[in-house]
Motif scaffolding. Structure first.
Motif, mmCIF file in Angstrom:
data_model
loop_
_atom_site.group_PDB
_atom_site.id
_atom_site.type_symbol
_atom_site.label_atom_id
_atom_site.label_comp_id
_atom_site.label_asym_id
_atom_site.label_seq_id
_atom_site.Cartn_x
_atom_site.Cartn_y
_atom_site.Cartn_z
ATOM 1 N N LEU A 79 0.644 -1.206 0.128
ATOM 2 C CA LEU A 79 0.005 0.043 0.046
ATOM 3 C C LEU A 79 0.777 1.179 0.060
ATOM 4 O O LEU A 79 1.689 1.569 0.672
ATOM 5 C CB LEU A 79 -0.751 -0.165 1.187
ATOM 6 N N LEU A 80 0.635 2.118 -0.923
ATOM 7 C CA LEU A 80 1.337 3.452 -0.911
ATOM 8 C C LEU A 80 0.075 4.389 -0.638
ATOM 9 O O LEU A 80 -0.920 4.505 -1.172
ATOM 10 C CB LEU A 80 1.816 3.828 -2.470
ATOM 11 N N ILE A 81 0.403 5.604 0.467
ATOM 12 C CA ILE A 81 -0.419 6.630 0.699
ATOM 13 C C ILE A 81 0.085 7.797 0.418
ATOM 14 O O ILE A 81 1.377 8.179 0.937
ATOM 15 C CB ILE A 81 -1.019 6.321 2.295
ATOM 16 N N THR A 82 -0.399 8.477 -0.589
ATOM 17 C CA THR A 82 0.305 9.838 -0.550
ATOM 18 C C THR A 82 -0.569 10.901 0.385
ATOM 19 O O THR A 82 -1.695 10.828 0.377
ATOM 20 C CB THR A 82 -0.054 10.372 -1.911
ATOM 21 N N VAL A 83 0.106 11.624 0.957
ATOM 22 C CA VAL A 83 -0.436 12.881 1.659
ATOM 23 C C VAL A 83 0.012 14.206 1.255
ATOM 24 O O VAL A 83 1.119 14.326 0.947
ATOM 25 C CB VAL A 83 0.145 12.574 3.251
ATOM 26 N N ASP A 84 -0.985 14.864 1.385
ATOM 27 C CA ASP A 84 -0.734 16.263 1.022
ATOM 28 C C ASP A 84 -0.446 16.526 -0.680
ATOM 29 O O ASP A 84 -0.002 17.493 -1.219
ATOM 30 C CB ASP A 84 0.235 17.272 1.550
ATOM 31 N N CYS A 85 -0.969 15.289 -1.407
ATOM 32 C CA CYS A 85 -0.614 15.352 -2.898
ATOM 33 C C CYS A 85 -1.428 14.056 -3.267
ATOM 34 O O CYS A 85 -2.080 13.427 -2.320
ATOM 35 C CB CYS A 85 0.646 15.366 -3.030
ATOM 36 N N ILE A 122 -10.850 22.351 3.112
ATOM 37 C CA ILE A 122 -10.105 22.371 4.531
ATOM 38 C C ILE A 122 -8.816 22.854 4.194
ATOM 39 O O ILE A 122 -8.133 22.629 3.105
ATOM 40 C CB ILE A 122 -9.864 20.681 5.117
ATOM 41 N N VAL A 123 -8.322 23.879 4.944
ATOM 42 C CA VAL A 123 -6.995 24.313 4.598
ATOM 43 C C VAL A 123 -5.618 23.554 4.616
ATOM 44 O O VAL A 123 -4.902 24.033 3.959
ATOM 45 C CB VAL A 123 -6.949 25.782 5.470
ATOM 46 N N SER A 124 -5.738 22.640 5.376
ATOM 47 C CA SER A 124 -4.440 21.710 5.400
ATOM 48 C C SER A 124 -4.588 20.385 5.471
ATOM 49 O O SER A 124 -5.794 19.927 5.975
ATOM 50 C CB SER A 124 -3.669 22.160 6.886
ATOM 51 N N CYS A 125 -3.843 19.674 5.126
ATOM 52 C CA CYS A 125 -3.918 18.055 4.959
ATOM 53 C C CYS A 125 -3.698 17.618 6.765
ATOM 54 O O CYS A 125 -4.342 16.742 6.782
ATOM 55 C CB CYS A 125 -2.821 17.575 4.162
ATOM 56 N N SER A 126 -3.023 18.408 7.285
ATOM 57 C CA SER A 126 -2.827 18.013 8.962
ATOM 58 C C SER A 126 -4.162 18.174 9.305
ATOM 59 O O SER A 126 -4.430 17.133 10.419
ATOM 60 C CB SER A 126 -1.769 19.066 9.279
ATOM 61 N N THR A 127 -4.996 18.762 9.280
ATOM 62 C CA THR A 127 -6.368 18.941 9.667
ATOM 63 C C THR A 127 -7.150 17.748 9.270
ATOM 64 O O THR A 127 -7.985 17.186 10.234
ATOM 65 C CB THR A 127 -7.089 20.138 9.415
ATOM 66 N N ILE A 128 -7.033 17.232 8.076
ATOM 67 C CA ILE A 128 -7.683 16.078 7.752
ATOM 68 C C ILE A 128 -7.083 14.720 8.411
ATOM 69 O O ILE A 128 -7.785 13.910 8.845
ATOM 70 C CB ILE A 128 -7.672 15.675 6.139
ATOM 71 N N CYS A 129 -5.874 14.598 8.647
ATOM 72 C CA CYS A 129 -5.260 13.578 9.356
ATOM 73 C C CYS A 129 -5.677 13.573 10.554
ATOM 74 O O CYS A 129 -5.956 12.414 11.423
ATOM 75 C CB CYS A 129 -3.657 13.454 9.034
#
Length: 496
Positions: A79-85, A122-129
């Motif tokens: 599994l490959l998870i891309t974050v903020d992209c 949402i303004v940031s990927c950190s918020t989603i995580c």
């Protein structure tokens, strides 16, 4: 998508975009710790032509001991998870994988599904995580490094919290317990000499509309915080009321908006100039946004982006009227009498929450509303989850109260924060039902032009009504003027 949906995989690689920023690192690191807690074999990587050299990211990785790997080749993971992209986008090196999942906040045309969590509002990927971790019961605050990395990711992608758009982001800021000393050190390591030069060059190349007092400024590609820094400087010029600073980034344009006049809220302006081709939001004086190049070209073709901005500025300033409630409505033609339908609403006696005198704030989509607990103050929960304080006398005039519990599903459940102990509480568990009395009547008419209303209880922030929304005033108080959104009005009011 839920993180637990991915627990079935054992060999997991988390990939950040090339040239990772604080948001990518915060997102990726939090997921690394989550999957490590599940006993998975997991790595955090990035690719591209260059390794990380930016001073604040180097410091972040060092201080929090984040095990980031720079790779040019990758053995095919399960599994490959891309974050903020997003996989196969231009800013992320492509690696083969048996399965691919994506977590991102950029609008590239993809939508969420069972292997993707894409939230462009949402303004940031950190918020989603952060939200995904909380829903899995992961105790974010038990690991100071995770909480700090997530916090700093949101801080940087929201330009120092000035472009916050969603109550979830405000919840995250309040909730996280972080290493404030490290955050302070990171904040003072944000800019390089080269970025200072970028800001200086941008300031020399400004464009200016002297009639609207609006400046448009193009910057070279840079950290989003640089755009905000430029905007803060520009707004100190005595003849500039509003400014837009933008640069080209992978897949589109990043922009920051600043305003120092109450008639133009930066968040509304950002949403207006990105409408249909991206997203924008933030605060009244500071906001930001993103424009998708693909959507822009599909809509406006070869029109230059700066020309587009000035055309949009002119349309915006010509698009709305302004009403000040203290002056009343001069022309009342076209208004009709309406009353609220006997629908179920929620209410909370503030003394059922906390002792009298407790200072609190209630959190909703519209922002934070402050109040002091009193026998005379209730909180109303509207049809769509909107929350506002109401005096007991006015409540009893307008509503029949019940002792039965009130509950309804909302996309964001309103919460209340005790400012004395800094604890957050969901509001719905305390809510009871009420029904509108028939004599609660207003005069209203649909808007034919967008209108900004400065209500009698707030002369510094306006309510925005678009074409089709309703401009209203209370039958017994012609100066109590406000806006009701069309979908809310149609559901909750009927003609007399």
């Amino acid at each position: 998508m839920k993180l637990s949906d991915l627990d079935k995989y054992e060999d997991i690689v988390i990939q950040m975009h090339d040239n990772p920023d604080a948001d990518a690192v915060g997102s990726g690191y939090s997921l690394l710790k989550y999957f490590e807690s599940k006993g998975k074999k997991v790595r955090l990587i990035y690719g591209g032509k260059f390794q990380i050299t930016k001073s604040n990211i180097v410091l972040l990785l060092k201080e929090l001991k984040i095990p980031v790997e720079y790779v040019t080749e990758l053995k095919k993971p399960e599994l490959l998870i891309t974050v903020d992209c997003q996989y196969e986008e231009g800013n992320v090196q492509r690696f083969e994988a048996e399965h691919v999942a994506m977590i991102d906040h950029h609008n590239t045309g993809r939508i969420s599904d069972e292997m993707a969590e894409i939230r462009s509002h949402i303004v940031s990927c950190s918020t989603i995580c952060y939200d995904l971790l909380k829903k899995e019961g992961f105790l974010v605050n038990e690991d100071l490094s995770v909480a700090t990395a997530l916090y700093y990711g949101l801080f940087m992608d929201s330009n120092g919290f000035s472009e916050i758009r969603h109550p979830l982001e405000r919840d995250m800021i309040d909730f996280l317990r972080v290493d404030k000393g490290l955050i302070k050190k990171l904040v003072h390591s944000n800019f390089t000499i080269q970025e200072l030069e970028t800001a200086g060059i941008a300031l020399l190349r400004y464009s200016y509309d002297e009639n609207k007092h609006v400046s448009i400024i193009k910057s070279k590609p840079c950290d989003p915080n640089i755009l905000g820094l430029i905007g803060d400087l520009v707004l100190q010029v005595d003849s500039i009321d509003v400014c837009v600073i933008y640069n080209e980034c992978p897949g589109g344009y990043k922009l920051s908006v600043r305003s120092c006049v109450v008639e133009v809220a930066a968040n509304d302006f950002a949403a207006y100039i990105t409408e249909g081709i991206g997203n924008g939001g933030g605060h009244n004086d500071k906001a930001g946004g993103y424009i998708s190049k693909q959507d822009y070209i599909g809509t406006y073709g070869e029109l230059g982006i700066e020309t587009y901005f000035f055309e949009r500025v002119n349309k915006y300033y010509d698009s709305f009227d302004v009403i000040y409630a203290k002056d009343g409505i001069a022309d009342r033609s076209g208004f009709s009498l309406f009353q609220k339908k006997p629908l179920s609403y929620g209410y909370v006696k503030t003394v059922d929450l906390f002792p009298s005198g407790t200072e609190c704030k209630v959190r909703t989509y519209e922002g934070d509303v402050f109040f002091t607990v009193s026998e005379d103050i209730y909180l109303m929960i509207g049809y769509y989850g909107e929350v506002y304080p109401i005096e007991k006398e006015k409540f009893e005039m307008k509503y029949h109260s019940r002792e039965t519990a009130f509950y309804r599903e909302f996309e964001y459940a309103p919460s209340v924060r005790n400012m004395h102990n800094d604890e957050n509480y969901e509001l719905l568990p305390y809510a009871k039902q009420c029904f509108c009395r028939s004599q609660a009547r207003i005069y209203a008419k649909p808007l034919e032009k967008a209108t900004k209303v400065f209500t009698k209880w707030d002369y510094e922030k306006y309510m925005m009504g678009n074409v089709g929304d309703y401009i209203c005033y209370v039958q017994e108080d012609e100066f109590d003027i406000y806006i009701i959104k069309q979908e809310v009005f149609d559901e909750t009011y009927a003609p007399v």
